[in-house]
Design a protein around this motif. Structure first.
Motif, PDB file in Angstrom:
ATOM      1  N   ASN A  54       0.808  -0.976   0.110  1.00 26.45           N
ATOM      2  CA  ASN A  54       0.126  -0.057  -0.127  1.00 26.45           C
ATOM      3  C   ASN A  54       0.884   1.141  -0.021  1.00 26.45           C
ATOM      4  O   ASN A  54       2.102   1.208   0.548  1.00 26.45           O
ATOM      5  N   ASP A  55       0.401   2.091  -0.777  1.00 26.05           N
ATOM      6  CA  ASP A  55       1.058   3.306  -0.800  1.00 26.05           C
ATOM      7  C   ASP A  55       0.376   4.554   0.369  1.00 26.05           C
ATOM      8  O   ASP A  55      -0.702   4.478   0.515  1.00 26.05           O
ATOM      9  N   PHE A  56       1.591   5.459   0.691  1.00 26.06           N
ATOM     10  CA  PHE A  56       0.872   6.389   1.540  1.00 26.06           C
ATOM     11  C   PHE A  56       1.827   7.510   1.777  1.00 26.06           C
ATOM     12  O   PHE A  56       3.106   7.419   2.116  1.00 26.06           O
ATOM     13  N   SER A  70       4.565   5.745  18.581  1.00 22.85           N
ATOM     14  CA  SER A  70       3.248   5.296  17.803  1.00 22.85           C
ATOM     15  C   SER A  70       2.754   6.231  16.652  1.00 22.85           C
ATOM     16  O   SER A  70       2.329   6.064  15.709  1.00 22.85           O
ATOM     17  N   CYS A  71       3.096   7.532  17.176  1.00 23.15           N
ATOM     18  CA  CYS A  71       2.675   8.581  16.249  1.00 23.15           C
ATOM     19  C   CYS A  71       3.581   8.769  14.912  1.00 23.15           C
ATOM     20  O   CYS A  71       3.210   9.117  13.997  1.00 23.15           O
ATOM     21  N   HIS A  72       4.989   8.549  15.300  1.00 21.00           N
ATOM     22  CA  HIS A  72       5.994   8.687  14.359  1.00 21.00           C
ATOM     23  C   HIS A  72       5.709   7.666  13.306  1.00 21.00           C
ATOM     24  O   HIS A  72       5.914   7.681  12.029  1.00 21.00           O
ATOM     25  N   LEU A  73       5.216   6.298  13.960  1.00 18.90           N
ATOM     26  CA  LEU A  73       4.937   5.276  12.846  1.00 18.90           C
ATOM     27  C   LEU A  73       3.817   5.211  12.032  1.00 18.90           C
ATOM     28  O   LEU A  73       3.753   4.434  11.044  1.00 18.90           O
ATOM     29  N   TYR A  74       2.811   5.966  12.484  1.00 18.31           N
ATOM     30  CA  TYR A  74       1.495   5.996  11.812  1.00 18.31           C
ATOM     31  C   TYR A  74       1.582   6.121  10.517  1.00 18.31           C
ATOM     32  O   TYR A  74       2.254   7.331   9.905  1.00 18.31           O
ATOM     33  N   ILE A 104      -9.991   8.358   7.226  1.00 13.87           N
ATOM     34  CA  ILE A 104      -9.595   9.721   7.179  1.00 13.87           C
ATOM     35  C   ILE A 104      -8.420  10.015   6.452  1.00 13.87           C
ATOM     36  O   ILE A 104      -7.792  11.045   6.194  1.00 13.87           O
ATOM     37  N   CYS A 105      -7.669   8.843   6.202  1.00 14.88           N
ATOM     38  CA  CYS A 105      -6.093   8.772   5.362  1.00 14.88           C
ATOM     39  C   CYS A 105      -6.391   8.443   4.055  1.00 14.88           C
ATOM     40  O   CYS A 105      -5.451   8.361   3.445  1.00 14.88           O
ATOM     41  N   ASP A 106      -7.780   8.573   3.716  1.00 10.69           N
ATOM     42  CA  ASP A 106      -7.869   8.198   2.151  1.00 10.69           C
ATOM     43  C   ASP A 106      -6.887   9.304   1.346  1.00 10.69           C
ATOM     44  O   ASP A 106      -6.397   8.965   0.300  1.00 10.69           O
ATOM     45  N   PRO A 107      -6.933  10.667   1.714  1.00  2.00           N
ATOM     46  CA  PRO A 107      -6.156  11.659   0.749  1.00  2.00           C
ATOM     47  C   PRO A 107      -4.586  11.046   1.037  1.00  2.00           C
ATOM     48  O   PRO A 107      -3.958  11.383  -0.058  1.00  2.00           O
ATOM     49  N   ALA A 108      -4.265  10.511   1.990  1.00  2.81           N
ATOM     50  CA  ALA A 108      -2.774  10.157   2.081  1.00  2.81           C
ATOM     51  C   ALA A 108      -2.278   8.949   1.285  1.00  2.81           C
ATOM     52  O   ALA A 108      -1.427   8.703   0.655  1.00  2.81           O
ATOM     53  N   CYS A 109      -3.489   8.279   1.254  1.00  2.00           N
ATOM     54  CA  CYS A 109      -3.221   6.942   0.341  1.00  2.00           C
ATOM     55  C   CYS A 109      -3.313   7.415  -1.131  1.00  2.00           C
ATOM     56  O   CYS A 109      -2.571   6.784  -2.019  1.00  2.00           O
ATOM     57  N   ALA A 110      -4.183   8.364  -1.639  1.00  2.00           N
ATOM     58  CA  ALA A 110      -4.171   8.719  -2.949  1.00  2.00           C
ATOM     59  C   ALA A 110      -2.644   9.453  -3.310  1.00  2.00           C
ATOM     60  O   ALA A 110      -2.220   9.485  -4.319  1.00  2.00           O
ATOM     61  N   LEU A 111      -2.311  10.338  -2.333  1.00  2.00           N
ATOM     62  CA  LEU A 111      -0.990  10.913  -2.495  1.00  2.00           C
ATOM     63  C   LEU A 111       0.132   9.830  -2.665  1.00  2.00           C
ATOM     64  O   LEU A 111       0.852  10.098  -3.471  1.00  2.00           O
ATOM     65  N   GLY A 112       0.227   9.078  -1.948  1.00  2.00           N
ATOM     66  CA  GLY A 112       1.076   8.177  -1.762  1.00  2.00           C
ATOM     67  C   GLY A 112       0.938   7.169  -2.986  1.00  2.00           C
ATOM     68  O   GLY A 112       2.192   6.847  -3.578  1.00  2.00           O
ATOM     69  N   GLU A 113       0.010   7.025  -3.611  1.00  2.00           N
ATOM     70  CA  GLU A 113      -0.148   6.337  -4.752  1.00  2.00           C
ATOM     71  C   GLU A 113       0.252   7.153  -6.174  1.00  2.00           C
ATOM     72  O   GLU A 113       1.153   6.717  -6.923  1.00  2.00           O
ATOM     73  N   PRO A 165       5.595   3.572  -0.927  1.00  2.00           N
ATOM     74  CA  PRO A 165       4.764   2.595   0.009  1.00  2.00           C
ATOM     75  C   PRO A 165       4.978   3.041   1.396  1.00  2.00           C
ATOM     76  O   PRO A 165       5.692   3.850   1.629  1.00  2.00           O
ATOM     77  N   VAL A 166       4.052   2.496   2.005  1.00  2.00           N
ATOM     78  CA  VAL A 166       4.092   2.723   3.584  1.00  2.00           C
ATOM     79  C   VAL A 166       5.208   2.761   4.435  1.00  2.00           C
ATOM     80  O   VAL A 166       5.606   3.754   4.865  1.00  2.00           O
TER      81      VAL A 166
END
Length: 187
Positions: free
Chosen positions: A16-18, A121-125, A145-154, A159-160
């Motif tokens: 997955n991308d992020f 845990s915050c740094h890893l999110y 709520i992280c859908d925009p982060a997934c789209a930008l990562g893609e 990758p995460v």
């Protein structure tokens, strides 16, 4: 899932991308949900030690929550977390001029007041680590709520695991991360 040392790792962190997109989500991961950020036992003492230096960076609502609950809380399972303001915002959240939630601890770090960036845990999110007796589970936490982060990562093809590289090295070490990269290159 695959094993890497004493960790069981979800393949989702490779597949997955992020890339955080704060302009889209406004830091929602720090203000949504039903619990504070998970803390490791050693981090509870760090929070106690650095609180006087972090305090000037926090909002009055956060200071009030910390005064009432402490610099960390312990849930019904004995796990430590950051306190919340009225069951919502992390007590350490601050806001920039655009209304984006940021970490007051990280701001203190960025300004040189402390040498500890923020809870791991915050740094890893968006990666979450669950420690068990014999191993640690390393999982990707997908949250709408992280859908925009997934789209930008893609879009950027990140990758995460690459997005959280520094946090993974902080948590597991550089050798562990290098092994992860080798495994990722084979998939």
């Amino acid at each position: 899932m695959f094993q890497l040392g004493k960790t069981i790792v979800s393949e989702e962190i490779i597949g997955n991308d992020f890339v955080c997109n704060l302009s889209a989500c406004k830091g929602a991961c720090c203000v949504k949900g039903d619990a504070g950020a998970p803390l490791e036992v050693a981090e509870t003492q760090i929070l106690k030690d650095i609180f006087p230096m972090v305090k000037p960076f926090l909002r009055k609502e956060g200071l009030k929550a910390i005064a009432e609950q402490g610099v960390f809380t312990t849930n019904d399972f004995g796990e430590h977390e950051t306190p919340l303001i009225n069951g919502e915002d992390c007590a350490y959240v601050i806001y920039d001029r655009k209304g984006t939630a940021l970490c007051g601890i990280e701001e203190a770090y960025n300004q040189g007041a402390i040498t500890w960036k923020k809870p791991v845990s915050c740094h890893l999110y968006p990666i979450r680590v669950k420690d068990y007796t014999e191993f640690s589970a390393v999982n990707y936490e997908k949250w709408h709520i992280c859908d925009p982060a997934c789209a930008l990562g893609e879009e950027l093809q990140v990758p995460v695991y690459k997005f959280v590289k520094q946090a993974l090295i902080r948590k597991f070490g550089e050798d562990w991360y290098n092994e992860l990269e080798v495994l990722a290159s084979k998939t």
